[in-house]
Scaffold this motif. Structure first.
Motif, mmCIF file in Angstrom:
data_model
loop_
_atom_site.group_PDB
_atom_site.id
_atom_site.type_symbol
_atom_site.label_atom_id
_atom_site.label_comp_id
_atom_site.label_asym_id
_atom_site.label_seq_id
_atom_site.Cartn_x
_atom_site.Cartn_y
_atom_site.Cartn_z
ATOM 1 N N UNK A 49 -15.195 -4.900 -5.083
ATOM 2 C CA UNK A 49 -14.106 -3.972 -5.404
ATOM 3 C C UNK A 49 -14.365 -2.648 -4.688
ATOM 4 N N UNK A 50 -13.314 -2.080 -4.121
ATOM 5 C CA UNK A 50 -13.450 -0.839 -3.372
ATOM 6 C C UNK A 50 -12.259 0.054 -3.697
ATOM 7 N N UNK A 51 -12.554 1.308 -3.992
ATOM 8 C CA UNK A 51 -11.500 2.264 -4.326
ATOM 9 C C UNK A 51 -11.573 3.433 -3.349
ATOM 10 N N UNK A 52 -10.429 3.825 -2.826
ATOM 11 C CA UNK A 52 -10.386 4.942 -1.879
ATOM 12 C C UNK A 52 -9.159 5.794 -2.146
ATOM 13 N N UNK A 53 -9.265 7.035 -1.698
ATOM 14 C CA UNK A 53 -8.119 7.940 -1.756
ATOM 15 C C UNK A 53 -7.291 7.743 -0.503
ATOM 16 N N UNK A 54 -6.004 7.952 -0.668
ATOM 17 C CA UNK A 54 -5.104 7.863 0.473
ATOM 18 C C UNK A 54 -5.541 8.838 1.558
ATOM 19 N N UNK A 114 -5.411 -10.844 5.087
ATOM 20 C CA UNK A 114 -4.964 -10.022 3.962
ATOM 21 C C UNK A 114 -4.137 -10.905 3.032
ATOM 22 N N UNK A 115 -4.345 -10.754 1.718
ATOM 23 C CA UNK A 115 -3.592 -11.513 0.726
ATOM 24 C C UNK A 115 -2.950 -10.546 -0.245
ATOM 25 N N UNK A 116 -1.642 -10.656 -0.380
ATOM 26 C CA UNK A 116 -0.893 -9.878 -1.351
ATOM 27 C C UNK A 116 -0.376 -10.806 -2.441
ATOM 28 N N UNK A 117 -0.148 -10.280 -3.639
ATOM 29 C CA UNK A 117 0.279 -11.135 -4.760
ATOM 30 C C UNK A 117 1.493 -11.991 -4.406
ATOM 31 N N UNK A 118 1.406 -13.284 -4.701
ATOM 32 C CA UNK A 118 2.528 -14.181 -4.475
ATOM 33 C C UNK A 118 2.750 -14.550 -3.023
ATOM 34 N N UNK A 119 1.832 -14.134 -2.169
ATOM 35 C CA UNK A 119 1.995 -14.459 -0.754
ATOM 36 C C UNK A 119 0.782 -15.208 -0.251
ATOM 37 N N UNK A 168 0.018 1.571 6.231
ATOM 38 C CA UNK A 168 0.974 2.118 5.269
ATOM 39 C C UNK A 168 0.747 1.641 3.835
ATOM 40 N N UNK A 169 0.301 0.434 3.679
ATOM 41 C CA UNK A 169 0.146 -0.136 2.340
ATOM 42 C C UNK A 169 -1.175 -0.910 2.271
ATOM 43 N N UNK A 170 -2.290 -0.211 2.198
ATOM 44 C CA UNK A 170 -3.599 -0.867 2.337
ATOM 45 C C UNK A 170 -4.104 -1.601 1.095
ATOM 46 N N UNK A 202 -14.504 -19.407 3.953
ATOM 47 C CA UNK A 202 -14.127 -18.077 3.497
ATOM 48 C C UNK A 202 -15.211 -17.413 2.662
ATOM 49 N N UNK A 203 -15.238 -16.090 2.729
ATOM 50 C CA UNK A 203 -16.083 -15.301 1.865
ATOM 51 C C UNK A 203 -15.397 -15.049 0.529
ATOM 52 N N UNK A 204 -16.062 -14.333 -0.383
ATOM 53 C CA UNK A 204 -15.523 -14.108 -1.724
ATOM 54 C C UNK A 204 -14.435 -13.043 -1.783
ATOM 55 N N UNK A 205 -14.240 -12.296 -0.702
ATOM 56 C CA UNK A 205 -13.167 -11.312 -0.665
ATOM 57 C C UNK A 205 -13.570 -9.935 -1.168
ATOM 58 N N UNK A 206 -12.817 -8.932 -0.712
ATOM 59 C CA UNK A 206 -12.949 -7.554 -1.200
ATOM 60 C C UNK A 206 -11.570 -7.089 -1.639
ATOM 61 N N UNK A 207 -11.509 -6.604 -2.884
ATOM 62 C CA UNK A 207 -10.233 -6.088 -3.393
ATOM 63 C C UNK A 207 -10.221 -4.584 -3.189
ATOM 64 N N UNK A 208 -9.352 -4.117 -2.311
ATOM 65 C CA UNK A 208 -9.252 -2.705 -1.976
ATOM 66 C C UNK A 208 -8.075 -2.071 -2.704
ATOM 67 N N UNK A 209 -8.352 -0.971 -3.361
ATOM 68 C CA UNK A 209 -7.292 -0.207 -4.027
ATOM 69 C C UNK A 209 -7.290 1.201 -3.469
ATOM 70 N N UNK A 210 -6.161 1.613 -2.957
ATOM 71 C CA UNK A 210 -6.013 2.958 -2.402
ATOM 72 C C UNK A 210 -4.990 3.728 -3.229
#
Lengths: 114, 114
Positions: free
Chosen positions: A10-15, A36-41, A83-85, A105-113
């Motif tokens: 999990x990774x959190x960043x400021x815009x 990149x994986x977005x919900x429902x896609x 634009x939408x990271x 595949x690796x386990x993934x990183x969930x990025x929240x900006x």
């Protein structure tokens, strides 16, 4: 144990900040990929590399950059131009680049900006 | 252009029921490969099967089976006697282009209830 490591989970960043996601593999694979994986896609390809010191843009490369200085490492930088990271990022590798080679595949990183 | 369609967004079944996940693809390539991946809640995609365009034999692996039909451009996945551990998102993917670029469907969420 052979596999693909992505850190952190999990990774959190400021815009406005750039952030680099790590991807390391010890499978001795030549080819590596970022999705990149977005919900429902499904997964969308950002960049891929068939060999060290070479990489190509995928379908959604804008706002991202990569490097491939070592066979086992393929870091992804999410720049402030993206634009939408906020998304789930998956790294993958395959023995070679080609039609028939499955990707691991690796386990993934969930990025929240925010 | 290549495209993969997984029309079932979400399926819920009760344990021990059989369930079929549909996958329809589009490609102009004569040589291509189809894949199924499982994504459990942990997030990491797990490779399940690869099938090339010249091999239309159905495949069975334990409780899993795959039905490939070129005439209808479909590559469906059946789980027999489903279990709770089968709960995951399942992706169908196509590779028909140069550079090992996988095109993913949107995925089907499978929920197996006890």
């Amino acid at each position: 144990d052979g596999g693909i490591t992505q850190s952190p989970k999990y990774l959190f960043r400021k815009e406005g900040q750039n952030v680099t996601l790590s991807c390391e593999q010890n499978l001795n694979h030549d080819a590596m990929y970022w999705y990149r994986q977005d919900p429902g896609q499904g997964l969308r390809l950002i960049y891929y590399s068939q060999i060290v010191n070479d990489f190509q843009k995928g379908d959604i490369a804008e706002g991202y950059s990569v490097s491939r200085e070592k066979k086992e490492s393929f870091p992804l930088t999410v720049t402030s131009a993206q634009k939408n990271p906020t998304a789930f990022y998956l790294c993958a590798s395959s023995i070679l680049a080609g039609l028939s080679y499955e990707q691991y595949f690796g386990p993934g990183t969930r990025l929240t900006v925010t | 252009a290549q495209k993969v369609t997984q029309a079932q967004t979400e399926i819920s079944v009760v344990e021990k029921e059989d369930v079929t996940l549909d996958c329809v693809y589009e490609t102009r390539d004569t040589t291509y490969y189809l894949f199924w991946y499982k994504q459990p809640p942990s997030g990491e995609l797990v490779f399940l099967i690869r099938r090339n365009s010249f091999d239309e034999q159905n495949e069975i692996s334990g409780r899993y089976s795959w039905n490939f039909q070129k005439s209808t451009s479909s590559f469906n996945f059946t789980i027999t006697a489903s279990q709770v551990v089968d709960s995951a998102v399942y992706f169908c993917a196509l590779n028909g282009g140069w550079g090992n670029k996988l095109v993913f469907g949107a995925g089907t969420i499978l929920r197996v209830k006890s």
